[in-house]
Motif scaffolding. Structure first.
Motif, PDB file in Angstrom:
ATOM      1  N   THR A  71     -35.843  -1.968 -67.867  1.00 42.08           N
ATOM      2  CA  THR A  71     -35.102  -3.126 -68.648  1.00 42.08           C
ATOM      3  C   THR A  71     -35.469  -2.682 -70.217  1.00 42.08           C
ATOM      4  OG1 THR A  71     -37.346  -4.242 -68.193  1.00 42.08           O
ATOM      5  CG2 THR A  71     -36.242  -4.755 -67.203  1.00 42.08           C
ATOM      6  N   ASP A  72     -35.174  -1.584 -70.048  1.00 43.89           N
ATOM      7  CA  ASP A  72     -35.730  -1.074 -71.146  1.00 43.89           C
ATOM      8  C   ASP A  72     -34.528  -0.859 -71.782  1.00 43.89           C
ATOM      9  OD1 ASP A  72     -38.149  -0.315 -71.034  1.00 43.89           O
ATOM     10  OD2 ASP A  72     -37.850   2.225 -69.780  1.00 43.89           O
ATOM     11  N   GLY A  73     -33.898  -1.648 -73.325  1.00 41.53           N
ATOM     12  CA  GLY A  73     -32.331  -1.757 -73.848  1.00 41.53           C
ATOM     13  C   GLY A  73     -31.961  -3.092 -73.726  1.00 41.53           C
ATOM     14  N   GLY A  74     -32.286  -3.381 -72.395  1.00 44.71           N
ATOM     15  CA  GLY A  74     -32.089  -4.993 -71.848  1.00 44.71           C
ATOM     16  C   GLY A  74     -31.658  -4.735 -70.411  1.00 44.71           C
ATOM     17  N   LEU A  75     -31.346  -5.706 -69.902  1.00 42.43           N
ATOM     18  CA  LEU A  75     -30.952  -5.800 -68.077  1.00 42.43           C
ATOM     19  C   LEU A  75     -30.037  -6.767 -68.587  1.00 42.43           C
ATOM     20  CD1 LEU A  75     -30.106  -4.556 -65.933  1.00 42.43           C
ATOM     21  CD2 LEU A  75     -32.507  -5.701 -65.114  1.00 42.43           C
ATOM     22  N   LEU A  76     -28.329  -6.967 -67.619  1.00 40.64           N
ATOM     23  CA  LEU A  76     -27.573  -8.216 -67.069  1.00 40.64           C
ATOM     24  C   LEU A  76     -27.443  -8.234 -65.586  1.00 40.64           C
ATOM     25  CD1 LEU A  76     -26.404 -10.282 -69.143  1.00 40.64           C
ATOM     26  CD2 LEU A  76     -23.960  -9.102 -69.158  1.00 40.64           C
ATOM     27  N   ALA A  77     -27.391  -9.356 -65.309  1.00 41.39           N
ATOM     28  CA  ALA A  77     -28.230  -9.649 -63.694  1.00 41.39           C
ATOM     29  C   ALA A  77     -26.587  -9.637 -63.672  1.00 41.39           C
ATOM     30  CB  ALA A  77     -29.121  -9.537 -62.997  1.00 41.39           C
ATOM     31  N   ILE A  78     -25.619 -10.024 -62.825  1.00 39.57           N
ATOM     32  CA  ILE A  78     -24.744 -10.891 -62.527  1.00 39.57           C
ATOM     33  C   ILE A  78     -24.627 -10.914 -61.408  1.00 39.57           C
ATOM     34  CG2 ILE A  78     -22.587 -11.737 -63.107  1.00 39.57           C
ATOM     35  CD1 ILE A  78     -22.646  -9.895 -65.398  1.00 39.57           C
ATOM     36  N   ASP A  79     -24.406 -12.252 -60.610  1.00 41.13           N
ATOM     37  CA  ASP A  79     -24.551 -13.190 -59.420  1.00 41.13           C
ATOM     38  C   ASP A  79     -23.099 -13.428 -59.569  1.00 41.13           C
ATOM     39  OD1 ASP A  79     -24.596 -13.132 -56.395  1.00 41.13           O
ATOM     40  OD2 ASP A  79     -25.340 -15.852 -56.696  1.00 41.13           O
ATOM     41  N   ALA A  80     -22.076 -12.614 -59.266  1.00 46.71           N
ATOM     42  CA  ALA A  80     -21.104 -13.211 -58.501  1.00 46.71           C
ATOM     43  C   ALA A  80     -20.420 -14.019 -57.860  1.00 46.71           C
ATOM     44  CB  ALA A  80     -19.348 -13.021 -59.746  1.00 46.71           C
ATOM     45  N   GLY A  81     -20.253 -14.851 -57.529  1.00 51.12           N
ATOM     46  CA  GLY A  81     -20.039 -16.030 -56.709  1.00 51.12           C
ATOM     47  C   GLY A  81     -18.632 -16.942 -56.686  1.00 51.12           C
ATOM     48  N   GLN A  82     -18.157 -17.458 -55.619  1.00 49.03           N
ATOM     49  CA  GLN A  82     -16.896 -18.117 -55.611  1.00 49.03           C
ATOM     50  C   GLN A  82     -17.160 -20.027 -56.049  1.00 49.03           C
ATOM     51  OE1 GLN A  82     -14.074 -18.004 -52.281  1.00 49.03           O
ATOM     52  NE2 GLN A  82     -15.923 -16.905 -50.973  1.00 49.03           N
ATOM     53  N   THR A  83     -18.169 -20.679 -56.137  1.00 48.46           N
ATOM     54  CA  THR A  83     -18.302 -21.536 -56.651  1.00 48.46           C
ATOM     55  C   THR A  83     -19.041 -21.727 -57.642  1.00 48.46           C
ATOM     56  OG1 THR A  83     -18.981 -22.853 -54.300  1.00 48.46           O
ATOM     57  CG2 THR A  83     -20.220 -23.391 -56.752  1.00 48.46           C
TER      58      THR A  83
ATOM     59  N   GLY B  98     -37.223  -6.864 -73.729  1.00 48.68           N
ATOM     60  CA  GLY B  98     -38.372  -7.282 -74.584  1.00 48.68           C
ATOM     61  C   GLY B  98     -39.167  -8.797 -74.970  1.00 48.68           C
ATOM     62  N   ALA B  99     -37.920  -9.457 -74.912  1.00 46.71           N
ATOM     63  CA  ALA B  99     -38.111 -10.914 -76.142  1.00 46.71           C
ATOM     64  C   ALA B  99     -38.340 -12.254 -73.996  1.00 46.71           C
ATOM     65  CB  ALA B  99     -37.212 -11.539 -76.353  1.00 46.71           C
ATOM     66  N   GLY B 100     -38.180 -11.316 -72.887  1.00 45.45           N
ATOM     67  CA  GLY B 100     -37.846 -12.800 -71.575  1.00 45.45           C
ATOM     68  C   GLY B 100     -36.613 -12.256 -71.172  1.00 45.45           C
ATOM     69  N   GLU B 101     -36.967 -13.107 -70.155  1.00 46.67           N
ATOM     70  CA  GLU B 101     -35.722 -13.646 -69.028  1.00 46.67           C
ATOM     71  C   GLU B 101     -35.444 -15.270 -70.038  1.00 46.67           C
ATOM     72  OE1 GLU B 101     -36.528 -11.871 -64.907  1.00 46.67           O
ATOM     73  OE2 GLU B 101     -36.587 -13.744 -65.109  1.00 46.67           O
ATOM     74  N   ARG B 102     -33.569 -14.799 -69.276  1.00 45.33           N
ATOM     75  CA  ARG B 102     -32.605 -16.014 -70.114  1.00 45.33           C
ATOM     76  C   ARG B 102     -31.737 -15.841 -68.885  1.00 45.33           C
ATOM     77  NH1 ARG B 102     -35.145 -13.866 -74.246  1.00 45.33           N
ATOM     78  NH2 ARG B 102     -33.324 -12.469 -73.574  1.00 45.33           N
TER      79      ARG B 102
ATOM     80  N   ARG C   6     -26.143 -11.098 -76.448  1.00 45.23           N
ATOM     81  CA  ARG C   6     -27.101 -10.550 -75.755  1.00 45.23           C
ATOM     82  C   ARG C   6     -26.727  -8.817 -75.613  1.00 45.23           C
ATOM     83  NH1 ARG C   6     -29.842 -15.225 -75.455  1.00 45.23           N
ATOM     84  NH2 ARG C   6     -28.759 -16.669 -74.351  1.00 45.23           N
ATOM     85  N   ARG C   7     -27.804  -8.689 -75.744  1.00 44.56           N
ATOM     86  CA  ARG C   7     -28.633  -6.707 -76.217  1.00 44.56           C
ATOM     87  C   ARG C   7     -28.524  -6.477 -74.880  1.00 44.56           C
ATOM     88  NH1 ARG C   7     -24.715  -8.163 -78.089  1.00 44.56           N
ATOM     89  NH2 ARG C   7     -23.863  -8.116 -80.878  1.00 44.56           N
ATOM     90  N   PHE C   8     -27.995  -5.379 -73.974  1.00 37.89           N
ATOM     91  CA  PHE C   8     -28.645  -5.043 -72.887  1.00 37.89           C
ATOM     92  C   PHE C   8     -28.079  -3.479 -72.762  1.00 37.89           C
ATOM     93  CE2 PHE C   8     -25.276  -7.979 -72.419  1.00 37.89           C
ATOM     94  CZ  PHE C   8     -24.347  -7.557 -72.140  1.00 37.89           C
TER      95      PHE C   8
END
Length: 295
Positions: A2-14, A23-27, A56-58
């Motif tokens: 998460t250093d510098g920010g992390l973007l996680a994406i779960d891309a489904g059909q629905t 550093g500020a947490g999760e959204r 968002r920065r990551f």
């Protein structure tokens, strides 16, 4: 990661689920699903662009993607498309991120069932993917297969070919003239999601004791169990003392389906360690950087 920010994406059909961590947490937030009949990479790039536009920065991005093919597994394309200081992009089929989110790097099998369905099994030296072949020729036990079976049952009851079912009432709220349902669905580009949405009605009808819905959920549970057992057999884990089996996805919210799935597994794998729910594919997308070959 998460250093510098992390973007996680779960891309489904629905739907697409996105998590931003810094550093500020999760959204977390949700977006409309991907279209597997259209090029995937531009769709994925837009998800990242929208996150940037929202402030968002990551520096790291992890994708778990439904319907990802080898031809479109081009993380370099996505990295080049980034509009700010992204240092790493990790791209994987959603079966992999579902597995990482549920089991991590242990042996076992994970089956994920939402709009589509896929299982991944991991042994000491082998990995096997089972199903995930799309709504036209695969995805046994998926939300789409449940919805399609529900509408098939409704039309059979309408014709007099099948048993009466409370599913007819659900269908008629959307299609007052049942005989026009197939025409409307065939003309709708979003028909896969619309049909898969009937999985929820199947679950409700099964919970109320509707015989047709119970039969549909039982068959789906057995299909998903068969995918898991096949995967474990292919990676030489089917004879393990207590193989780890995890099931994730909205389809497993159906108590009747989860019961049928578990029962079918225990017939052949009486010592299995089976857990349903309790994990998120987003956790697997976030973990991709930790298991990438270059890490």
């Amino acid at each position: 990661m998460t250093d510098g920010g992390l973007l996680a994406i779960d891309a489904g059909q629905t739907g697409i689920k996105v998590r931003h961590t810094d550093g500020a947490g999760e959204r977390e937030w949700a977006l409309p699903g991907i279209r597997t009949d259209l090029p995937l990479l531009p769709q994925l790039a837009r998800v990242v662009e929208d996150a940037v536009a929202a402030g968002r920065r990551f520096r790291t991005v992890g994708f778990g993607v439904s319907g990802l093919t080898s031809e479109e597994s081009d993380a370099g394309y996505l990295l080049a498309a980034m509009k700010h200081d992204v240092r790493a992009v990790h791209l994987a089929h959603d079966s992999i991120t579902a597995y990482l989110g549920a089991i991590g790097d242990d042996r076992g099998a994970v089956v994920a069932s939402g709009t589509g369905a896929v299982a991944l099994a991991v042994g000491a030296t082998k990995v096997a993917r089972v199903d995930g072949w799309g709504y036209l020729i695969g995805d046994g036990g998926s939300g789409y297969s449940l919805g399609r079976a529900a509408l098939d049952a409704v039309m059979r009851a309408h014709d007099g070919r099948g048993e009466p079912t409370v599913l007819t009432e659900f269908a008629m709220t959307e299609f007052p003239d049942l005989e026009r349902a197939y025409i409307e669905l065939q003309a709708d580009p979003a028909r896969v999601g619309r049909i898969a949405a009937y999985a929820r009605h199947v679950a409700d009808a099964a919970a109320a004791g509707d015989a047709v819905a119970l039969s549909i959920t039982s068959e789906a549970g057995h299909e998903l169990a068969a995918s898991v057992i096949t995967g474990l057999r292919r990676v030489d884990e089917v004879d393990a003392a207590a193989p780890r089996i995890r099931a994730v996805g909205d389809v497993f919210r159906s108590t009747a389906l989860a019961r049928a799935f578990t029962s079918a597994l225990l017939v052949q794998l009486p010592g299995a360690d089976i857990r349903i729910g309790g994990s998120k594919p987003l956790d697997g997308a976030a973990a991709l950087g930790r298991v990438a070959p270059a890490s």
